[in-house]
Design a protein around this motif. Structure first.
Motif, PDB file in Angstrom:
ATOM      1  N   LEU A 166       0.657  -1.144   0.098  1.00 10.33           N
ATOM      2  CA  LEU A 166       0.031   0.095  -0.126  1.00 10.33           C
ATOM      3  C   LEU A 166       0.870   1.280   0.062  1.00 10.33           C
ATOM      4  O   LEU A 166       0.405   2.235  -0.093  1.00 10.33           O
ATOM      5  CB  LEU A 166      -0.910   0.062   1.302  1.00 10.33           C
ATOM      6  CG  LEU A 166      -1.996  -1.263   1.340  1.00 10.33           C
ATOM      7  CD1 LEU A 166      -2.686  -0.851   2.461  1.00 10.33           C
ATOM      8  CD2 LEU A 166      -2.790  -0.951   0.034  1.00 10.33           C
ATOM      9  N   ASP A 167       2.034   1.169   0.068  1.00 15.46           N
ATOM     10  CA  ASP A 167       2.949   2.265   0.158  1.00 15.46           C
ATOM     11  C   ASP A 167       4.494   1.994  -0.276  1.00 15.46           C
ATOM     12  O   ASP A 167       5.339   2.016   0.504  1.00 15.46           O
ATOM     13  CB  ASP A 167       3.108   2.730   1.753  1.00 15.46           C
ATOM     14  CG  ASP A 167       3.477   4.495   1.538  1.00 15.46           C
ATOM     15  OD1 ASP A 167       4.133   4.696   0.624  1.00 15.46           O
ATOM     16  OD2 ASP A 167       3.182   5.010   2.682  1.00 15.46           O
ATOM     17  N   ARG A 168       4.499   1.779  -1.571  1.00 13.27           N
ATOM     18  CA  ARG A 168       5.765   1.044  -2.182  1.00 13.27           C
ATOM     19  C   ARG A 168       7.050   2.203  -1.914  1.00 13.27           C
ATOM     20  O   ARG A 168       8.069   1.721  -1.694  1.00 13.27           O
ATOM     21  CB  ARG A 168       5.640   0.505  -3.462  1.00 13.27           C
ATOM     22  CG  ARG A 168       4.908  -0.707  -3.399  1.00 13.27           C
ATOM     23  CD  ARG A 168       5.027  -1.508  -4.613  1.00 13.27           C
ATOM     24  NE  ARG A 168       4.453  -2.780  -4.775  1.00 13.27           N
ATOM     25  CZ  ARG A 168       4.863  -3.938  -4.207  1.00 13.27           C
ATOM     26  NH1 ARG A 168       5.944  -3.856  -3.996  1.00 13.27           N
ATOM     27  NH2 ARG A 168       4.167  -5.117  -4.430  1.00 13.27           N
ATOM     28  N   ARG A 169       6.755   3.247  -2.174  1.00 12.45           N
ATOM     29  CA  ARG A 169       7.767   4.396  -2.316  1.00 12.45           C
ATOM     30  C   ARG A 169       8.123   4.622  -0.907  1.00 12.45           C
ATOM     31  O   ARG A 169       9.479   4.383  -0.839  1.00 12.45           O
ATOM     32  CB  ARG A 169       7.309   5.766  -2.897  1.00 12.45           C
ATOM     33  CG  ARG A 169       8.488   6.696  -3.117  1.00 12.45           C
ATOM     34  CD  ARG A 169       8.161   8.060  -3.292  1.00 12.45           C
ATOM     35  NE  ARG A 169       7.422   8.810  -2.015  1.00 12.45           N
ATOM     36  CZ  ARG A 169       8.051   9.349  -1.224  1.00 12.45           C
ATOM     37  NH1 ARG A 169       9.629   9.102  -1.367  1.00 12.45           N
ATOM     38  NH2 ARG A 169       7.912   9.744  -0.160  1.00 12.45           N
ATOM     39  N   ARG A 170       7.732   4.737   0.000  1.00  6.94           N
ATOM     40  CA  ARG A 170       8.140   5.148   1.568  1.00  6.94           C
ATOM     41  C   ARG A 170       8.538   3.720   2.320  1.00  6.94           C
ATOM     42  O   ARG A 170       9.148   3.861   3.105  1.00  6.94           O
ATOM     43  CB  ARG A 170       6.813   5.586   2.258  1.00  6.94           C
ATOM     44  CG  ARG A 170       6.610   7.072   1.632  1.00  6.94           C
ATOM     45  CD  ARG A 170       5.480   7.561   2.743  1.00  6.94           C
ATOM     46  NE  ARG A 170       5.869   8.137   3.779  1.00  6.94           N
ATOM     47  CZ  ARG A 170       5.429   7.684   5.121  1.00  6.94           C
ATOM     48  NH1 ARG A 170       4.466   6.561   4.962  1.00  6.94           N
ATOM     49  NH2 ARG A 170       6.024   8.099   5.945  1.00  6.94           N
ATOM     50  N   SER A 171       8.199   2.742   1.625  1.00  7.34           N
ATOM     51  CA  SER A 171       8.663   1.339   2.406  1.00  7.34           C
ATOM     52  C   SER A 171      10.015   1.021   1.429  1.00  7.34           C
ATOM     53  O   SER A 171      10.278  -0.235   1.705  1.00  7.34           O
ATOM     54  CB  SER A 171       7.478   0.382   1.973  1.00  7.34           C
ATOM     55  OG  SER A 171       7.123   0.010   0.907  1.00  7.34           O
ATOM     56  N   THR A 172      10.554   1.659   0.668  1.00  7.11           N
ATOM     57  CA  THR A 172      11.706   1.418   0.018  1.00  7.11           C
ATOM     58  C   THR A 172      12.976   1.539   0.879  1.00  7.11           C
ATOM     59  O   THR A 172      13.157   2.709   0.982  1.00  7.11           O
ATOM     60  CB  THR A 172      11.996   2.020  -1.411  1.00  7.11           C
ATOM     61  OG1 THR A 172      10.908   1.942  -2.158  1.00  7.11           O
ATOM     62  CG2 THR A 172      13.154   1.504  -2.011  1.00  7.11           C
ATOM     63  N   THR A 173      13.386   0.537   1.386  1.00  8.33           N
ATOM     64  CA  THR A 173      14.651   0.597   2.272  1.00  8.33           C
ATOM     65  C   THR A 173      15.828   0.325   1.534  1.00  8.33           C
ATOM     66  O   THR A 173      15.829  -1.113   1.126  1.00  8.33           O
ATOM     67  CB  THR A 173      14.355  -0.206   3.573  1.00  8.33           C
ATOM     68  OG1 THR A 173      13.167   0.753   4.354  1.00  8.33           O
ATOM     69  CG2 THR A 173      15.484  -0.007   4.509  1.00  8.33           C
ATOM     70  N   ALA A 174      17.023   0.726   1.429  1.00  4.94           N
ATOM     71  CA  ALA A 174      18.027   0.378   0.920  1.00  4.94           C
ATOM     72  C   ALA A 174      18.635  -0.970   1.396  1.00  4.94           C
ATOM     73  O   ALA A 174      18.898  -1.053   2.643  1.00  4.94           O
ATOM     74  CB  ALA A 174      19.059   1.517   0.758  1.00  4.94           C
ATOM     75  N   ARG A 175      18.623  -2.022   0.729  1.00  5.07           N
ATOM     76  CA  ARG A 175      19.215  -3.190   1.229  1.00  5.07           C
ATOM     77  C   ARG A 175      18.220  -3.971   2.252  1.00  5.07           C
ATOM     78  O   ARG A 175      18.675  -4.827   2.806  1.00  5.07           O
ATOM     79  CB  ARG A 175      20.641  -3.200   1.810  1.00  5.07           C
ATOM     80  CG  ARG A 175      21.461  -4.309   1.849  1.00  5.07           C
ATOM     81  CD  ARG A 175      22.962  -4.210   2.306  1.00  5.07           C
ATOM     82  NE  ARG A 175      23.395  -5.639   2.570  1.00  5.07           N
ATOM     83  CZ  ARG A 175      23.007  -6.401   3.606  1.00  5.07           C
ATOM     84  NH1 ARG A 175      22.224  -5.949   4.576  1.00  5.07           N
ATOM     85  NH2 ARG A 175      23.579  -7.681   3.816  1.00  5.07           N
ATOM     86  N   GLY A 176      17.189  -3.352   2.142  1.00  6.22           N
ATOM     87  CA  GLY A 176      16.117  -3.899   3.340  1.00  6.22           C
ATOM     88  C   GLY A 176      15.830  -5.394   3.032  1.00  6.22           C
ATOM     89  O   GLY A 176      15.460  -6.308   3.809  1.00  6.22           O
ATOM     90  N   ILE A 177      15.485  -5.676   1.742  1.00  6.72           N
ATOM     91  CA  ILE A 177      15.151  -7.324   1.362  1.00  6.72           C
ATOM     92  C   ILE A 177      16.154  -7.985   1.885  1.00  6.72           C
ATOM     93  O   ILE A 177      15.964  -9.217   2.426  1.00  6.72           O
ATOM     94  CB  ILE A 177      14.765  -7.432  -0.061  1.00  6.72           C
ATOM     95  CG1 ILE A 177      13.461  -6.557  -0.413  1.00  6.72           C
ATOM     96  CG2 ILE A 177      14.423  -8.615  -0.356  1.00  6.72           C
ATOM     97  CD1 ILE A 177      13.042  -6.598  -2.017  1.00  6.72           C
TER      98      ILE A 177
END
Length: 257
Positions: A166-177
């Motif tokens: 529901l919020d892909r831009r704000r949930s983009t964390t560098a190296r998060g995955i």
């Protein structure tokens, strides 16, 4: 969740953004959490609106009034906008809440903090987004592998590690995955985070991310302000959302995530 006594209760609050616009809300939040009687309070960042000293004073007083042990990680709003961002990004945060423990533990839980906020970065133009570099993730993974045993491994951070539908831009964390996968391999089963101002639970391959809505501010998304309860017992756990109805936080009407 397996039936039985609940030996460990965690209150998960996030995105306080002090000061609250509704002056009655902080006391209502404190009263509700006192009634919940947690063993641990996990605070996943954004204690302030703009990292001003007076905002940190208010946030620190509120957190101090809560019961239980505390583990607090910073959010992007806890980093000052100007000079300190570049050379002492977390100095005000540390002065306000004190040096934080690496982890907290009970017979059922190992809870470890991970800082996903940044001061400034030449490689990232949007400093509000999260980062999960190997230099920060590896010590957390090491603690999980070393100390977890048969307990529930929980990591707390401000930003989500995996993209939220529901919020892909704000949930983009560098190296998060990659961090999520590394921590899950080391024994993490739950991530507690904020940032999105949405109460939610998403699970991948036996590991779940639990997000809290803003606890106090009027920047609500996908539902009212509130906080989460995580109850752990007998090898199982459940997550509940406690919501603000304009007058109180309805502990008795908590809904399962």
């Amino acid at each position: 969740m397996t039936e039985g006594k609940l030996p460990t209760r965690i209150v998960h609050i996030s995105d306080l953004h002090c000061p609250a616009k509704n002056p009655a809300q902080p006391e209502a939040l404190i009263a509700s959490i006192r009634d919940a009687a947690p063993d641990i309070v996990a605070v996943t960042g954004d204690l302030t609106r703009r990292a001003r000293e007076r905002e940190f004073v208010l946030a620190a007083a509120l957190v101090k009034a809560l019961p239980g042990e505390k583990l607090i990680v910073p959010g992007n709003h806890d980093v000052p906008f100007l000079t300190e961002r570049f050379h002492r990004p977390f100095a005000r945060f540390t002065r306000s809440v004190g040096a934080q423990p690496l982890f907290l533990e009970t017979p059922d839980v190992l809870l470890i903090g991970l800082n996903t906020a940044i001061g400034a970065s030449a490689s990232a133009w949007d400093w509000s987004l999260g980062v999960a570099p190997e230099t920060r993730v590896a010590p957390v993974a090491g603690l999980l592998a070393e100390r977890r045993g048969n307990r529930l491994g929980i990591v707390t951070c401000h930003h989500p590690l995996r993209p939220h539908a529901l919020d892909r831009r704000r949930s983009t964390t560098a190296r998060g995955i990659a961090a999520f996968a590394e921590l899950a391999a080391a024994g993490m089963r739950v991530v507690l985070h904020g940032h999105l101002h949405r109460a939610s639970k998403t699970c991948v391959d036996g590991a779940c991310e639990i997000a809290a809505n803003t606890a106090l501010s009027d920047r609500e998304r996908g539902g009212p302000a509130g906080y989460n309860l995580i109850d752990i017992a007998n090898g199982g756990w459940r997550a509940l959302s406690v919501r603000w109805d304009g007058k109180r936080y309805g502990l008795g009407e908590a809904a399962e995530l």
